[in-house]
Structures are given as C-alpha cells and as structure tokens.
Write a protein that holds these residues in place. Structure first.
Motif, PDB file in Angstrom:
ATOM      1  N   SER A  75      41.593  47.231  42.655  1.00 41.83           N
ATOM      2  CA  SER A  75      42.878  47.214  41.938  1.00 41.83           C
ATOM      3  C   SER A  75      43.536  45.840  41.898  1.00 41.83           C
ATOM      4  CB  SER A  75      43.839  48.227  42.566  1.00 41.83           C
ATOM      5  OG  SER A  75      44.078  47.930  43.930  1.00 41.83           O
ATOM      6  N   ARG A  76      43.161  44.936  42.808  1.00 37.98           N
ATOM      7  CA  ARG A  76      43.768  43.598  42.783  1.00 37.98           C
ATOM      8  C   ARG A  76      43.288  42.769  41.603  1.00 37.98           C
ATOM      9  NH1 ARG A  76      43.062  41.121  48.678  1.00 37.98           N
ATOM     10  NH2 ARG A  76      41.086  42.239  48.555  1.00 37.98           N
ATOM     11  N   PHE A  77      42.243  43.245  40.897  1.00 40.17           N
ATOM     12  CA  PHE A  77      41.761  42.553  39.708  1.00 40.17           C
ATOM     13  C   PHE A  77      42.171  43.252  38.422  1.00 40.17           C
ATOM     14  CE2 PHE A  77      38.730  39.965  42.168  1.00 40.17           C
ATOM     15  CZ  PHE A  77      38.882  38.772  41.486  1.00 40.17           C
ATOM     16  N   LYS A 101      35.581  46.200  39.421  1.00 41.95           N
ATOM     17  CA  LYS A 101      35.125  44.809  39.342  1.00 41.95           C
ATOM     18  C   LYS A 101      33.663  44.620  39.717  1.00 41.95           C
ATOM     19  CE  LYS A 101      36.435  43.312  44.010  1.00 41.95           C
ATOM     20  NZ  LYS A 101      36.987  42.224  44.806  1.00 41.95           N
ATOM     21  N   GLY A 155      44.379  35.899  53.740  1.00 42.47           N
ATOM     22  CA  GLY A 155      43.869  37.095  53.075  1.00 42.47           C
ATOM     23  C   GLY A 155      42.656  37.710  53.743  1.00 42.47           C
ATOM     24  N   GLY A 213      38.164  38.748  46.337  1.00 43.66           N
ATOM     25  CA  GLY A 213      39.060  39.886  46.497  1.00 43.66           C
ATOM     26  C   GLY A 213      40.311  39.833  45.649  1.00 43.66           C
ATOM     27  N   SER A 214      40.504  38.742  44.918  1.00 42.57           N
ATOM     28  CA  SER A 214      41.748  38.603  44.161  1.00 42.57           C
ATOM     29  C   SER A 214      41.540  37.586  43.047  1.00 42.57           C
ATOM     30  CB  SER A 214      42.873  38.124  45.090  1.00 42.57           C
ATOM     31  OG  SER A 214      42.565  36.815  45.581  1.00 42.57           O
ATOM     32  N   TRP A 215      42.510  37.514  42.157  1.00 42.24           N
ATOM     33  CA  TRP A 215      42.443  36.515  41.097  1.00 42.24           C
ATOM     34  C   TRP A 215      42.461  35.109  41.687  1.00 42.24           C
ATOM     35  CZ3 TRP A 215      40.706  37.379  36.518  1.00 42.24           C
ATOM     36  CH2 TRP A 215      40.884  38.628  35.908  1.00 42.24           C
ATOM     37  N   GLU A 251      50.220  36.837  43.232  1.00 37.86           N
ATOM     38  CA  GLU A 251      49.146  37.763  42.877  1.00 37.86           C
ATOM     39  C   GLU A 251      49.115  38.992  43.781  1.00 37.86           C
ATOM     40  OE1 GLU A 251      45.183  36.540  43.458  1.00 37.86           O
ATOM     41  OE2 GLU A 251      45.552  35.521  45.347  1.00 37.86           O
ATOM     42  N   GLN A 252      49.672  38.878  45.000  1.00 41.75           N
ATOM     43  CA  GLN A 252      49.682  40.033  45.899  1.00 41.75           C
ATOM     44  C   GLN A 252      50.535  41.173  45.343  1.00 41.75           C
ATOM     45  OE1 GLN A 252      51.166  37.145  46.526  1.00 41.75           O
ATOM     46  NE2 GLN A 252      53.294  37.559  47.060  1.00 41.75           N
ATOM     47  N   ILE A 292      50.219  42.382  42.372  1.00 41.51           N
ATOM     48  CA  ILE A 292      49.498  43.102  41.316  1.00 41.51           C
ATOM     49  C   ILE A 292      49.285  44.558  41.700  1.00 41.51           C
ATOM     50  CG2 ILE A 292      47.279  43.279  40.100  1.00 41.51           C
ATOM     51  CD1 ILE A 292      47.262  40.233  39.938  1.00 41.51           C
ATOM     52  N   LYS A 293      48.973  44.825  42.959  1.00 43.28           N
ATOM     53  CA  LYS A 293      48.800  46.219  43.384  1.00 43.28           C
ATOM     54  C   LYS A 293      50.107  46.991  43.213  1.00 43.28           C
ATOM     55  CE  LYS A 293      45.892  47.320  46.677  1.00 43.28           C
ATOM     56  NZ  LYS A 293      45.200  47.456  47.983  1.00 43.28           N
TER      57      LYS A 293
END
Length: 358
Positions: free
Chosen positions: A15-17, A27, A154, A273-275, A339-340, A342-343
């Motif tokens: 979901s972080r993407f 992803k 992270g 794990g993230s953008w 970005e954290q 986004i979830k």
C-alpha cells in the motif's frame, strides 16, 4: 542441492506504493525499474541460480494465484501455496516449513520477500550458499543483516554480539524502526546491521522454534501431520490457517529465540518499501528527477518522481522533492518528505470512496 529449498513470499498488498500498487496488482507483480521483469520475476531469477527450480515455492494469497502462474510459468501448481486468509508471515512460514518437511525432512530453506531489489547478485549468491551450508551444519536460525550506510529510520536493526561461529555472529538484540538519533547511534557503533527480512534455517529447526515460541500455531499445523504434501493439505489449510494468530515471524520467533545468528552482507540491497526507496535506487536526470513511463516538459523541477502509465505527457514547473504519480483515474501529488502519509491517504480514500480506487 536436493536439500535446498526457497520460499518466495509474494502475498502482500504494497500500500505504500499506491496508486501504482493496488490490491488487484500489488507492487511485486509490477516492472518498477523498466527491466521487462517484475520484482517477483527478478526474485525468482535470482534464487533459481542457487536453488533447484523444483524446490522453489511461491507463497501468496488465493486472489493472486493467476498473477503468480502468469509471471512464473516455470512453477507447477503444487509449487504455489495459496493462503486462504492474510495472517502475516509467521503462519505462512510455518505452513511452508511443514510442507517442505513432509517432502524432505533434511531440507534447509531460504525465505525471501518477493519485492526487494538486489544489485550485486553474485555476492548474494555467495552469501546464500554460505548461509545454507551453515544452517545445514548447525540447528540455528540465520538472518541476513545488511551493512548500513546511513541512519535509516525505515528499517529494523540487528545488534551483533561478540560470539561468532564460522564467521556468523550471534544476534544480541533486534530493534524495530528507531528514530533518527537512535539510528545514528546504531550506525556509528558498528555493532548493528539492517534487518533484511531474508531468513535461512533447517525445516526442523524453525518448526522446533515455532513449537517453543508460538505453540498455538504449531498446535494447529501438528493436526495436519500426514496431510502435508498430499491432496488433503489444502482442505486442512482452508480450515486451520484462518484461525492462526496474525503475527510476523520477527515478533513470533526471531525476537524470542536465543539461537539466532546474523550474516552481515553487502549485496546492494533495498526493500523498495516506499517511493523514497524507489527514488534512491532509480536512475536520475541531471536535475535529480526520476522519470518513469512518461514524457515530460519540466521547468525548475528538481529531485522529483514523475511516474505515469501509458506514456502520458507531464508538464510541471517549480516542483522540488515531490512525488507525482498518475495511474488511470488517480493522481497523487505528495512531498517526498511526507511519503509516510500515503498509507493514511489510502485509508481515507477507502473511507470516502470504498474500494473503487484501491
């Protein structure tokens, strides 16, 4: 070689993407880096150089069975273990260990996430080979610890103790994602490695640890002794698996077990794990922009991600350190530094619009 097995964990949502990574196609099934292979396929390519193809298992959610079969046609149906419910990694790994033990009680297994990026595959192959030899000789659990190059908040951290066996260090402590100041102390001490989430162990060793530390999981799988590796296995799993506690292997076993060792490694690893992690590992323009699947006309834009589908034209001015992602009927614009959130946005979208955009 016949005793070596690998379990590729490929059931997550990612979901972080969001919005590129959605519930229908997370992803691990996407070609994030434009290589022509998805993250899952890149993982398979990597481990198939170490493990016999007949000994590779993919563990995923039932709904992703068609995607796994499409992307990994080399695997037969009985090499794809389908979770009837999401219960985190401890029940999944327990099932895989019981399944493999029924086939080969002398097996050692590599547990690998499906969505990591590893740039130095020759070093990875050497590390895994040495690790599998280690767990074949000793009844210990082994995790891959990544040499840290910055105070990263992270990732989880592994503290290495002074005791060593064959160049592998006994784990002293596990620490979940620390704040920046603590992460800085960890890195400067030289005693810590990032927790990669890549594990190696003998099937009997991990099952013994599950019995000791999460007996409620072991109790359920023990009911199925004699059914694993047969046509009766899936019917048993459909009944018992959803009743397992929702818990990670880290919390359930690794942080409690005394006989855990770590292999410090440096094979160009990222959990993607993230953008932000995607930005770090992607090729960049002279102005620091990452451009993925789109055409751009940019003015005064630095250190951004511009990602789209179907070669959309993106025109932007004055953006610095932003994520701009266009995916069909969703446009995400978010500072990289946030970005954290986004979830959180995903949860708000679900609350306001249901599952239509997820």
């Amino acid at each position: 070689m016949e005793n070596r097995y690998c379990v590729i964990m490929c059931g997550g949502i990612g979901s972080r993407f969001w919005p590129f990574s959605k519930a229908a196609r997370p992803k691990q099934f996407l070609d994030f880096f434009g290589t022509g292979r998805s993250l899952l396929q890149m993982t398979y390519d990597r481990v198939s150089n170490i493990i016999p193809v007949r000994n590779i298992l993919a563990m995923t959610n039932e709904k992703y069975a068609p995607l796994v079969k499409e992307q990994l046609p080399e695997l037969s149906d009985d090499q794809i273990l389908l979770e009837p419910d999401r219960r985190n990694t401890a029940p999944c790994i327990a099932w895989a260990a019981y399944h493999i033990r029924a086939i080969n009680p002398n097996a050692v297994m590599l547990v690998s996430p499906s969505d990591h990026l590893i740039l130095r595959e020759d070093v990875f192959k050497d590390c895994v080979t040495r690790g599998l030899d280690f767990v074949a000789r000793y009844p210990y659990l082994l995790t891959m610890g990544i040499q840290p190059n910055r105070p990263e908040t992270g990732y989880g951290y592994i503290q290495m103790g002074k005791e060593e066996i064959d160049g592998f260090s006994r784990v002293k402590t596990f620490t979940e994602k620390p704040d920046f100041e603590l992460a800085k102390v960890f890195v400067e001490s030289g005693e810590f490695a990032w927790n990669s989430g890549i594990f190696l162990w003998g099937v009997n060793t991990i099952i013994d640890s599950i019995h000791e530390h999460v007996p409620d999981i072991a109790m359920r799988f023990d009911k199925g002794l004699g059914k694993f590796g047969t046509e009766k296995e899936m019917a048993f799993i459909k009944k018992e698996f959803p009743a397992c506690p929702n818990i990670s292997i880290d919390y359930a076993v690794m942080e409690k077990e005394k006989n855990v060792f770590v292999q410090r490694a440096d094979f160009g690893w990222s959990d993607v794990g993230s953008w932000g992690a995607f930005y770090e590992k992607s090729p960049k323009t002279e102005t620091g922009n990452v451009i993925r699947n789109c055409k751009t006309v940019l003015s005064g834009c630095e250190n951004n991600i511009f990602a789209a589908k179907q070669e959309k034209l993106v025109v932007a001015s004055g953006l610095k350190d932003y994520i701009v992602v266009d995916d069909d009927d969703i446009l995400l614009i978010c500072p990289l530094s946030e970005e954290q959130k986004i979830k959180q946005y995903v949860n708000e979208v679900k609350a306001n619009f249901g599952d239509e955009y997820l």
